[in-house]
Design an enzyme around this catalytic site. Structure first.
Site, short mmCIF file in Angstrom:
data_model
loop_
_atom_site.label_atom_id
_atom_site.label_comp_id
_atom_site.label_asym_id
_atom_site.label_seq_id
_atom_site.Cartn_x
_atom_site.Cartn_y
_atom_site.Cartn_z
N ILE A 16 0.87 -1.16 0.06
CA ILE A 16 -0.01 0.01 -0.06
C ILE A 16 1.02 1.42 0.14
O ILE A 16 0.69 2.32 -0.80
CB ILE A 16 -1.05 0.00 1.21
CG1 ILE A 16 -1.98 -1.06 0.97
CG2 ILE A 16 -1.82 1.24 1.27
CD1 ILE A 16 -2.77 -1.66 2.29
N ASP A 35 11.45 2.85 5.86
CA ASP A 35 10.69 1.49 5.99
C ASP A 35 12.00 0.60 6.27
O ASP A 35 13.02 0.79 5.98
CB ASP A 35 10.46 1.11 4.33
CG ASP A 35 9.70 0.01 4.23
OD1 ASP A 35 8.27 -0.03 3.74
OD2 ASP A 35 9.84 -0.92 4.75
N ASN A 39 9.35 -6.60 4.91
CA ASN A 39 8.33 -7.00 4.06
C ASN A 39 8.13 -6.28 2.95
O ASN A 39 7.08 -6.10 2.20
CB ASN A 39 6.92 -6.96 4.74
CG ASN A 39 5.84 -7.82 4.03
OD1 ASN A 39 6.41 -9.08 3.44
ND2 ASN A 39 4.71 -7.60 4.10
N SER A 128 -7.66 -0.25 9.78
CA SER A 128 -8.20 -1.29 9.13
C SER A 128 -9.60 -1.61 9.59
O SER A 128 -10.10 -1.46 10.56
CB SER A 128 -7.43 -2.79 9.42
OG SER A 128 -8.12 -3.79 8.74
N ALA A 129 -10.30 -2.36 8.80
CA ALA A 129 -11.84 -2.58 8.84
C ALA A 129 -11.79 -3.73 9.76
O ALA A 129 -12.85 -3.97 10.28
CB ALA A 129 -12.62 -3.13 7.63
N TYR A 151 -3.70 -8.73 15.57
CA TYR A 151 -3.40 -7.78 14.53
C TYR A 151 -4.33 -6.82 14.61
O TYR A 151 -4.20 -5.65 14.79
CB TYR A 151 -3.27 -8.53 13.34
CG TYR A 151 -3.48 -7.55 12.11
CD1 TYR A 151 -2.52 -6.73 11.66
CD2 TYR A 151 -4.62 -7.49 11.41
CE1 TYR A 151 -2.87 -5.74 10.67
CE2 TYR A 151 -4.79 -6.78 10.19
CZ TYR A 151 -4.28 -5.70 10.00
OH TYR A 151 -4.17 -5.04 9.06
N LYS A 155 -4.43 -2.61 15.82
CA LYS A 155 -4.85 -1.36 14.93
C LYS A 155 -6.09 -0.32 15.73
O LYS A 155 -5.96 0.56 15.85
CB LYS A 155 -5.79 -2.08 13.65
CG LYS A 155 -4.68 -2.60 12.66
CD LYS A 155 -4.00 -1.45 11.99
CE LYS A 155 -3.09 -2.13 10.95
NZ LYS A 155 -1.96 -0.94 10.34
N ASN A 200 -2.33 -15.87 2.57
CA ASN A 200 -3.73 -16.25 3.08
C ASN A 200 -4.88 -15.50 2.44
O ASN A 200 -5.86 -15.92 2.49
CB ASN A 200 -3.74 -15.73 4.68
CG ASN A 200 -2.71 -16.76 5.29
OD1 ASN A 200 -2.52 -17.75 5.19
ND2 ASN A 200 -2.15 -16.03 6.26
N ASN A 201 -4.74 -14.41 1.82
CA ASN A 201 -5.61 -13.48 1.09
C ASN A 201 -6.17 -13.97 0.00
O ASN A 201 -5.37 -14.60 -0.90
CB ASN A 201 -5.24 -11.87 1.37
CG ASN A 201 -4.98 -11.32 2.77
OD1 ASN A 201 -3.89 -10.88 2.92
ND2 ASN A 201 -6.02 -11.63 3.72
N GLY A 299 -12.97 -18.13 12.05
CA GLY A 299 -12.82 -16.68 12.35
C GLY A 299 -13.47 -15.84 11.13
O GLY A 299 -13.61 -14.83 11.57
C1 UD1 Z 1 -8.21 -10.72 6.16
C2 UD1 Z 1 -7.76 -10.35 7.39
C3 UD1 Z 1 -7.94 -9.06 7.57
C4 UD1 Z 1 -7.33 -8.14 6.96
C5 UD1 Z 1 -7.75 -8.34 5.64
C6 UD1 Z 1 -6.82 -7.58 4.54
C7 UD1 Z 1 -8.27 -12.67 8.40
C8 UD1 Z 1 -9.24 -13.40 9.29
N1 UD1 Z 1 -8.80 -11.57 8.10
O1 UD1 Z 1 -9.81 -10.15 5.99
O2 UD1 Z 1 -7.46 -8.85 9.32
O3 UD1 Z 1 -7.52 -6.83 7.28
O4 UD1 Z 1 -7.36 -9.78 5.23
O5 UD1 Z 1 -7.19 -7.64 3.24
O6 UD1 Z 1 -7.38 -13.37 7.99
N2 UD1 Z 1 -11.10 -16.98 0.94
C9 UD1 Z 1 -11.12 -18.01 0.29
N3 UD1 Z 1 -10.14 -19.05 -0.01
C10 UD1 Z 1 -8.66 -18.31 0.14
C11 UD1 Z 1 -8.66 -16.89 0.85
C12 UD1 Z 1 -9.75 -16.43 1.02
O7 UD1 Z 1 -12.29 -18.69 0.05
O8 UD1 Z 1 -7.85 -19.05 0.04
C13 UD1 Z 1 -12.20 -16.11 1.34
C14 UD1 Z 1 -12.47 -15.99 2.67
O9 UD1 Z 1 -13.33 -16.71 3.34
C15 UD1 Z 1 -13.16 -14.36 2.46
C16 UD1 Z 1 -12.60 -13.92 1.31
O10 UD1 Z 1 -12.17 -14.91 0.56
O11 UD1 Z 1 -14.62 -14.69 2.54
C17 UD1 Z 1 -11.67 -12.76 1.60
O12 UD1 Z 1 -10.55 -13.22 2.34
P1 UD1 Z 1 -9.23 -12.39 2.67
O13 UD1 Z 1 -8.76 -11.93 1.42
O14 UD1 Z 1 -8.57 -13.35 3.51
O15 UD1 Z 1 -9.67 -11.15 3.42
P2 UD1 Z 1 -10.70 -11.08 4.78
O16 UD1 Z 1 -10.77 -12.40 5.41
O17 UD1 Z 1 -11.64 -10.16 4.71
#
Ligand code: UD1
Length: 346
Positions: A16, A35, A39, A128-129, A151, A155, A200-201, A299
Protein backbone atom coordinates in the site's frame (compact mmCIF):
# COMPACT_ATOMS: atom_id res chain seq x y z
CA UNK A 1 10.60 29.51 -4.20
CA UNK A 2 8.22 28.40 -1.46
CA UNK A 3 9.04 25.04 0.07
CA UNK A 4 6.76 22.27 -1.12
CA UNK A 5 4.70 20.42 1.48
CA UNK A 6 6.67 17.43 2.76
CA UNK A 7 5.09 14.13 3.66
CA UNK A 8 6.80 11.26 5.47
CA UNK A 9 5.47 7.79 4.61
CA UNK A 10 6.49 5.15 7.14
CA UNK A 11 6.24 1.75 5.47
CA UNK A 12 6.36 3.58 2.14
CA UNK A 13 8.06 0.68 0.35
CA UNK A 14 5.30 -1.84 1.07
CA UNK A 15 2.31 -2.82 -1.07
CA UNK A 16 0.00 0.00 0.00
CA UNK A 17 2.82 2.39 0.90
CA UNK A 18 4.42 2.28 -2.56
CA UNK A 19 1.10 3.16 -4.19
CA UNK A 20 0.56 5.97 -1.68
CA UNK A 21 4.03 7.36 -2.41
CA UNK A 22 3.38 7.33 -6.18
CA UNK A 23 0.09 9.21 -5.79
CA UNK A 24 1.64 11.74 -3.39
CA UNK A 25 4.50 12.49 -5.79
CA UNK A 26 2.01 12.78 -8.66
CA UNK A 27 -0.02 15.22 -6.55
CA UNK A 28 3.07 17.43 -6.17
CA UNK A 29 4.23 16.62 -2.64
CA UNK A 30 7.84 16.12 -1.53
CA UNK A 31 7.89 12.61 -0.10
CA UNK A 32 10.31 10.82 2.22
CA UNK A 33 10.15 7.10 3.09
CA UNK A 34 11.15 5.27 6.24
CA UNK A 35 10.87 1.49 5.85
CA UNK A 36 12.69 -1.36 7.57
CA UNK A 37 12.34 -3.50 4.40
CA UNK A 38 11.22 -6.49 6.44
CA UNK A 39 8.30 -7.05 4.06
CA UNK A 40 9.35 -5.00 1.04
CA UNK A 41 11.96 -5.40 -1.69
CA UNK A 42 14.55 -2.65 -2.13
CA UNK A 43 13.98 -2.58 -5.90
CA UNK A 44 10.56 -1.02 -5.28
CA UNK A 45 12.41 2.31 -4.96
CA UNK A 46 13.67 2.11 -8.55
CA UNK A 47 10.18 1.13 -9.64
CA UNK A 48 8.66 4.15 -7.90
CA UNK A 49 11.32 6.29 -9.60
CA UNK A 50 10.44 4.80 -13.01
CA UNK A 51 6.76 5.58 -12.53
CA UNK A 52 7.15 9.08 -11.08
CA UNK A 53 10.49 10.25 -12.52
CA UNK A 54 11.48 11.13 -8.94
CA UNK A 55 13.98 9.53 -6.57
CA UNK A 56 12.25 9.50 -3.22
CA UNK A 57 14.67 9.94 -0.28
CA UNK A 58 14.50 6.73 1.73
CA UNK A 59 15.78 5.65 5.13
CA UNK A 60 16.11 1.92 5.79
CA UNK A 61 15.15 2.03 9.46
CA UNK A 62 12.54 0.97 11.96
CA UNK A 63 10.05 3.55 13.27
CA UNK A 64 10.92 2.42 16.78
CA UNK A 65 14.28 4.17 16.21
CA UNK A 66 13.12 7.47 17.77
CA UNK A 67 16.36 9.37 17.12
CA UNK A 68 16.35 8.50 13.45
CA UNK A 69 12.66 9.44 13.07
CA UNK A 70 13.28 12.78 14.80
CA UNK A 71 16.24 13.42 12.53
CA UNK A 72 14.16 12.70 9.41
CA UNK A 73 11.24 14.88 10.57
CA UNK A 74 13.59 17.80 11.23
CA UNK A 75 15.93 17.45 8.29
CA UNK A 76 13.13 17.22 5.71
CA UNK A 77 10.82 19.75 7.33
CA UNK A 78 8.01 17.20 7.39
CA UNK A 79 4.50 18.68 7.52
CA UNK A 80 2.39 15.51 7.54
CA UNK A 81 3.16 11.90 8.48
CA UNK A 82 1.39 8.90 6.95
CA UNK A 83 1.99 5.91 9.20
CA UNK A 84 1.74 2.68 7.23
CA UNK A 85 4.62 0.73 8.80
CA UNK A 86 3.49 -2.33 10.69
CA UNK A 87 3.01 -6.04 10.71
CA UNK A 88 -0.15 -7.39 9.12
CA UNK A 89 -0.35 -11.19 9.07
CA UNK A 90 -3.33 -12.31 11.13
CA UNK A 91 -2.08 -15.88 11.79
CA UNK A 92 1.37 -14.71 12.79
CA UNK A 93 -0.18 -12.19 15.19
CA UNK A 94 -1.99 -15.05 16.97
CA UNK A 95 1.25 -17.03 17.31
CA UNK A 96 3.47 -14.04 18.15
CA UNK A 97 1.27 -11.42 19.83
CA UNK A 98 4.08 -9.72 21.74
CA UNK A 99 6.01 -9.17 18.53
CA UNK A 100 2.87 -7.56 17.06
CA UNK A 101 2.21 -5.30 20.04
CA UNK A 102 5.87 -4.29 20.09
CA UNK A 103 6.06 -3.52 16.37
CA UNK A 104 2.62 -1.97 15.86
CA UNK A 105 1.89 -0.27 19.18
CA UNK A 106 5.54 0.37 20.09
CA UNK A 107 6.17 1.72 16.59
CA UNK A 108 3.18 4.04 16.79
CA UNK A 109 4.15 5.38 20.20
CA UNK A 110 7.74 6.02 19.10
CA UNK A 111 6.48 7.88 16.05
CA UNK A 112 4.04 10.00 18.08
CA UNK A 113 6.80 10.89 20.55
CA UNK A 114 9.11 11.92 17.74
CA UNK A 115 6.34 13.98 16.12
CA UNK A 116 5.58 15.70 19.43
CA UNK A 117 9.26 16.46 20.02
CA UNK A 118 9.71 17.94 16.54
CA UNK A 119 6.40 19.82 16.51
CA UNK A 120 4.93 17.84 13.60
CA UNK A 121 1.20 17.82 14.31
CA UNK A 122 -0.57 16.09 11.42
CA UNK A 123 -0.96 12.32 11.11
CA UNK A 124 -2.72 9.89 8.78
CA UNK A 125 -2.83 6.36 10.21
CA UNK A 126 -3.27 3.19 8.22
CA UNK A 127 -5.96 1.37 10.19
CA UNK A 128 -8.22 -1.46 9.06
CA UNK A 129 -11.83 -2.55 8.84
CA UNK A 130 -10.66 -5.50 10.89
CA UNK A 131 -11.31 -3.28 13.96
CA UNK A 132 -15.06 -3.83 13.48
CA UNK A 133 -17.11 -6.57 15.06
CA UNK A 134 -19.29 -8.72 12.77
CA UNK A 135 -22.21 -7.22 10.88
CA UNK A 136 -23.97 -8.07 7.64
CA UNK A 137 -25.11 -4.62 6.49
CA UNK A 138 -22.66 -1.97 5.21
CA UNK A 139 -20.81 -0.62 8.24
CA UNK A 140 -20.37 3.03 9.05
CA UNK A 141 -17.82 4.30 11.54
CA UNK A 142 -20.25 3.94 14.46
CA UNK A 143 -20.49 0.16 13.92
CA UNK A 144 -19.36 -1.55 17.16
CA UNK A 145 -15.68 -2.44 17.24
CA UNK A 146 -14.54 -5.93 18.17
CA UNK A 147 -11.40 -7.19 16.45
CA UNK A 148 -11.01 -10.95 16.61
CA UNK A 149 -7.22 -11.30 16.64
CA UNK A 150 -4.09 -9.54 17.98
CA UNK A 151 -3.36 -7.87 14.62
CA UNK A 152 -6.80 -6.26 14.63
CA UNK A 153 -6.39 -5.26 18.26
CA UNK A 154 -3.11 -3.49 17.49
CA UNK A 155 -4.96 -1.38 14.90
CA UNK A 156 -7.76 -0.49 17.31
CA UNK A 157 -5.38 0.16 20.22
CA UNK A 158 -3.21 2.46 18.16
CA UNK A 159 -6.31 4.39 17.11
CA UNK A 160 -7.00 4.89 20.83
CA UNK A 161 -3.39 5.90 21.53
CA UNK A 162 -3.60 8.45 18.72
CA UNK A 163 -6.89 9.73 20.09
CA UNK A 164 -5.36 10.30 23.52
CA UNK A 165 -2.26 11.92 22.00
CA UNK A 166 -4.51 14.38 20.16
CA UNK A 167 -6.58 15.08 23.31
CA UNK A 168 -3.38 15.80 25.22
CA UNK A 169 -2.07 18.08 22.46
CA UNK A 170 0.96 15.91 21.62
CA UNK A 171 -0.14 16.15 18.00
CA UNK A 172 -2.98 18.31 16.71
CA UNK A 173 -4.92 16.34 14.07
CA UNK A 174 -5.20 12.75 12.92
CA UNK A 175 -7.15 10.61 10.49
CA UNK A 176 -7.38 6.86 11.04
CA UNK A 177 -8.25 5.32 7.69
CA UNK A 178 -10.03 2.00 8.06
CA UNK A 179 -9.22 0.09 4.89
CA UNK A 180 -11.51 -2.66 3.67
CA UNK A 181 -9.83 -5.21 1.32
CA UNK A 182 -7.13 -3.56 -0.83
CA UNK A 183 -6.41 -5.37 -4.11
CA UNK A 184 -5.20 -4.64 -7.63
CA UNK A 185 -1.97 -2.93 -8.58
CA UNK A 186 -0.59 0.10 -10.38
CA UNK A 187 -1.42 0.12 -14.10
CA UNK A 188 2.27 0.10 -15.02
CA UNK A 189 2.65 -3.43 -13.59
CA UNK A 190 5.76 -2.16 -11.79
CA UNK A 191 4.40 -2.21 -8.25
CA UNK A 192 1.87 -4.49 -6.58
CA UNK A 193 1.53 -7.17 -3.97
CA UNK A 194 4.07 -9.97 -4.29
CA UNK A 195 3.96 -11.91 -1.03
CA UNK A 196 7.00 -14.01 -0.25
CA UNK A 197 5.15 -16.56 1.88
CA UNK A 198 2.09 -18.46 0.65
CA UNK A 199 -0.65 -15.82 0.89
CA UNK A 200 -3.71 -16.22 3.10
CA UNK A 201 -5.69 -13.50 1.35
CA UNK A 202 -7.95 -14.35 -1.54
CA UNK A 203 -6.67 -12.09 -4.34
CA UNK A 204 -2.96 -12.94 -4.15
CA UNK A 205 -3.82 -16.63 -3.80
CA UNK A 206 -6.11 -16.56 -6.85
CA UNK A 207 -3.45 -14.68 -8.85
CA UNK A 208 -0.74 -17.17 -7.89
CA UNK A 209 -3.02 -20.09 -8.73
CA UNK A 210 -3.75 -18.59 -12.14
CA UNK A 211 0.03 -18.30 -12.53
CA UNK A 212 0.36 -22.02 -11.80
CA UNK A 213 2.03 -21.70 -8.40
CA UNK A 214 -0.77 -23.57 -6.58
CA UNK A 215 -2.95 -26.32 -8.00
CA UNK A 216 -6.26 -24.79 -6.90
CA UNK A 217 -7.97 -22.16 -4.80
CA UNK A 218 -9.82 -23.46 -1.79
CA UNK A 219 -13.12 -21.64 -1.41
CA UNK A 220 -13.73 -21.44 2.33
CA UNK A 221 -17.41 -22.35 2.56
CA UNK A 222 -20.40 -21.93 0.25
CA UNK A 223 -23.07 -22.11 2.93
CA UNK A 224 -23.01 -18.54 4.21
CA UNK A 225 -26.18 -16.48 4.13
CA UNK A 226 -24.96 -14.53 1.09
CA UNK A 227 -26.52 -14.59 -2.43
CA UNK A 228 -24.24 -17.39 -3.71
CA UNK A 229 -23.24 -18.78 -0.31
CA UNK A 230 -19.58 -17.64 -0.44
CA UNK A 231 -18.00 -14.85 1.62
CA UNK A 232 -18.58 -11.26 0.52
CA UNK A 233 -16.00 -8.48 0.94
CA UNK A 234 -15.61 -4.85 -0.05
CA UNK A 235 -12.57 -4.99 -2.35
CA UNK A 236 -11.00 -1.63 -3.11
CA UNK A 237 -8.44 -0.88 -5.81
CA UNK A 238 -5.13 0.03 -4.16
CA UNK A 239 -4.79 3.14 -6.36
CA UNK A 240 -8.16 4.41 -5.12
CA UNK A 241 -7.01 3.66 -1.59
CA UNK A 242 -3.77 5.58 -2.21
CA UNK A 243 -5.73 8.54 -3.53
CA UNK A 244 -7.82 8.42 -0.36
CA UNK A 245 -4.58 9.11 1.54
CA UNK A 246 -3.76 12.04 -0.72
CA UNK A 247 -7.25 13.41 -0.05
CA UNK A 248 -6.63 12.87 3.68
CA UNK A 249 -3.36 14.81 3.56
CA UNK A 250 -5.07 17.64 1.67
CA UNK A 251 -7.83 17.69 4.26
CA UNK A 252 -5.37 17.99 7.15
CA UNK A 253 -3.50 20.78 5.35
CA UNK A 254 -6.69 22.67 4.48
CA UNK A 255 -7.13 23.83 8.08
CA UNK A 256 -10.76 22.69 8.07
CA UNK A 257 -9.84 20.39 10.90
CA UNK A 258 -7.87 22.34 13.50
CA UNK A 259 -7.78 19.72 16.20
CA UNK A 260 -9.19 16.24 16.56
CA UNK A 261 -9.14 12.67 15.31
CA UNK A 262 -11.47 11.26 12.65
CA UNK A 263 -11.90 7.58 11.85
CA UNK A 264 -12.92 7.01 8.26
CA UNK A 265 -13.84 3.97 6.19
CA UNK A 266 -12.08 3.58 2.87
CA UNK A 267 -14.09 1.14 0.80
CA UNK A 268 -16.37 1.12 -2.22
CA UNK A 269 -19.64 0.31 -0.46
CA UNK A 270 -20.08 -2.69 -2.77
CA UNK A 271 -19.49 -6.31 -1.89
CA UNK A 272 -18.27 -9.17 -4.10
CA UNK A 273 -18.29 -12.87 -3.31
CA UNK A 274 -15.46 -15.38 -3.61
CA UNK A 275 -17.27 -16.94 -6.59
CA UNK A 276 -17.49 -13.54 -8.28
CA UNK A 277 -13.76 -12.99 -7.75
CA UNK A 278 -12.99 -16.39 -9.32
CA UNK A 279 -15.35 -15.76 -12.25
CA UNK A 280 -13.95 -12.30 -13.05
CA UNK A 281 -10.34 -13.44 -12.62
CA UNK A 282 -11.02 -16.39 -14.93
CA UNK A 283 -12.51 -14.00 -17.50
CA UNK A 284 -9.40 -11.78 -17.30
CA UNK A 285 -7.00 -14.73 -17.64
CA UNK A 286 -8.97 -16.41 -20.40
CA UNK A 287 -9.10 -19.74 -18.56
CA UNK A 288 -10.90 -21.11 -15.55
CA UNK A 289 -8.90 -20.66 -12.34
CA UNK A 290 -9.11 -24.10 -10.67
CA UNK A 291 -10.91 -24.18 -7.36
CA UNK A 292 -12.80 -26.42 -4.96
CA UNK A 293 -15.25 -25.76 -2.16
CA UNK A 294 -13.91 -26.67 1.28
CA UNK A 295 -15.02 -26.03 4.87
CA UNK A 296 -15.35 -22.51 6.26
CA UNK A 297 -12.17 -20.87 7.59
CA UNK A 298 -12.42 -20.38 11.36
CA UNK A 299 -12.96 -16.73 12.30
CA UNK A 300 -14.36 -15.68 8.90
CA UNK A 301 -17.55 -13.63 8.67
CA UNK A 302 -20.17 -13.92 5.93
CA UNK A 303 -19.90 -10.33 4.72
CA UNK A 304 -17.88 -7.19 5.43
CA UNK A 305 -18.82 -4.10 3.42
CA UNK A 306 -18.17 -0.41 4.06
CA UNK A 307 -20.50 2.50 4.20
CA UNK A 308 -17.95 4.98 2.78
CA UNK A 309 -20.14 8.11 2.93
CA UNK A 310 -18.28 9.83 5.72
CA UNK A 311 -14.97 9.80 3.82
CA UNK A 312 -16.78 11.06 0.75
CA UNK A 313 -18.40 13.86 2.71
CA UNK A 314 -15.26 14.89 4.61
CA UNK A 315 -12.52 14.30 2.05
CA UNK A 316 -14.46 14.68 -1.19
CA UNK A 317 -12.98 11.30 -2.14
CA UNK A 318 -14.63 8.24 -3.52
CA UNK A 319 -13.35 4.96 -4.98
CA UNK A 320 -13.63 5.09 -8.78
CA UNK A 321 -12.08 1.89 -10.11
CA UNK A 322 -14.36 -1.01 -10.96
CA UNK A 323 -14.21 -4.58 -9.73
CA UNK A 324 -13.16 -5.60 -13.29
CA UNK A 325 -10.20 -3.20 -13.12
CA UNK A 326 -9.17 -4.60 -9.74
CA UNK A 327 -9.00 -8.13 -11.18
CA UNK A 328 -7.39 -7.02 -14.46
CA UNK A 329 -4.67 -4.96 -12.76
CA UNK A 330 -3.97 -7.64 -10.16
CA UNK A 331 -3.56 -10.23 -12.90
CA UNK A 332 -1.40 -7.88 -15.02
CA UNK A 333 0.95 -7.43 -12.08
CA UNK A 334 1.11 -11.17 -11.43
CA UNK A 335 2.04 -11.71 -15.09
CA UNK A 336 4.76 -9.06 -14.80
CA UNK A 337 6.18 -10.95 -11.79
CA UNK A 338 6.10 -14.18 -13.82
CA UNK A 339 7.95 -12.55 -16.73
CA UNK A 340 10.53 -11.11 -14.39
CA UNK A 341 11.13 -14.46 -12.69
CA UNK A 342 11.54 -16.11 -16.08
CA UNK A 343 14.35 -13.70 -17.01
CA UNK A 344 17.85 -15.09 -16.52
CA UNK A 345 19.61 -13.41 -13.57
CA UNK A 346 21.78 -10.53 -14.71
C1 UD1 B 1 -8.25 -10.67 5.98
C2 UD1 B 1 -7.89 -10.52 7.43
C3 UD1 B 1 -8.06 -9.07 7.85
C4 UD1 B 1 -7.26 -8.16 6.94
C5 UD1 B 1 -7.65 -8.39 5.49
C6 UD1 B 1 -6.74 -7.61 4.56
C7 UD1 B 1 -8.40 -12.70 8.45
C8 UD1 B 1 -9.28 -13.45 9.38
N1 UD1 B 1 -8.70 -11.40 8.25
O1 UD1 B 1 -9.61 -10.38 5.87
O2 UD1 B 1 -7.66 -8.90 9.19
O3 UD1 B 1 -7.49 -6.82 7.29
O4 UD1 B 1 -7.52 -9.78 5.17
O5 UD1 B 1 -7.15 -7.69 3.25
O6 UD1 B 1 -7.44 -13.24 7.90
N2 UD1 B 1 -11.04 -16.93 0.95
C9 UD1 B 1 -11.16 -18.17 0.31
N3 UD1 B 1 -10.01 -18.84 -0.01
C10 UD1 B 1 -8.77 -18.34 0.26
C11 UD1 B 1 -8.66 -17.08 0.90
C12 UD1 B 1 -9.82 -16.40 1.23
O7 UD1 B 1 -12.26 -18.64 0.05
O8 UD1 B 1 -7.78 -19.01 -0.05
C13 UD1 B 1 -12.27 -16.17 1.25
C14 UD1 B 1 -12.47 -15.83 2.71
O9 UD1 B 1 -13.19 -16.84 3.36
C15 UD1 B 1 -13.25 -14.51 2.61
C16 UD1 B 1 -12.72 -13.87 1.33
O10 UD1 B 1 -12.15 -14.92 0.57
O11 UD1 B 1 -14.63 -14.78 2.42
C17 UD1 B 1 -11.66 -12.81 1.57
O12 UD1 B 1 -10.63 -13.35 2.39
P1 UD1 B 1 -9.27 -12.55 2.67
O13 UD1 B 1 -8.70 -12.05 1.40
O14 UD1 B 1 -8.40 -13.43 3.52
O15 UD1 B 1 -9.73 -11.25 3.48
P2 UD1 B 1 -10.56 -11.12 4.85
O16 UD1 B 1 -10.94 -12.43 5.39
O17 UD1 B 1 -11.66 -10.14 4.60
Amino acid sequence: MAKKTSVLATGGAGFIGSHVVVELVDAGYDVVIIDNFENAATDVLQRIARITGTEVPTYAADVRDRELVRHVLGRHGIDVVIHLAGKKAVGESVAEPLMYYDANIGGGIALLEAMGAEGVGKLVFSSSATVYGPGDAPMDESHPVGPSNPYGRTKLMLEEVINDAVLAGKISVALSLRYFNPVGAHRSGLIGENPRAVPNNLFPFVAQTAAGWHDRVRVFGDDYGTPDGTGVRDYIHVVDLARGHVAGVAHLLSGRMQRGHERLNLGTGRGHSVKEVLAEFSRQCGFEVPHEIVARRPGDVAACVANPQRAEHLLGWRAERSFEEMCADHWAFQRAVLRQEAEPAA
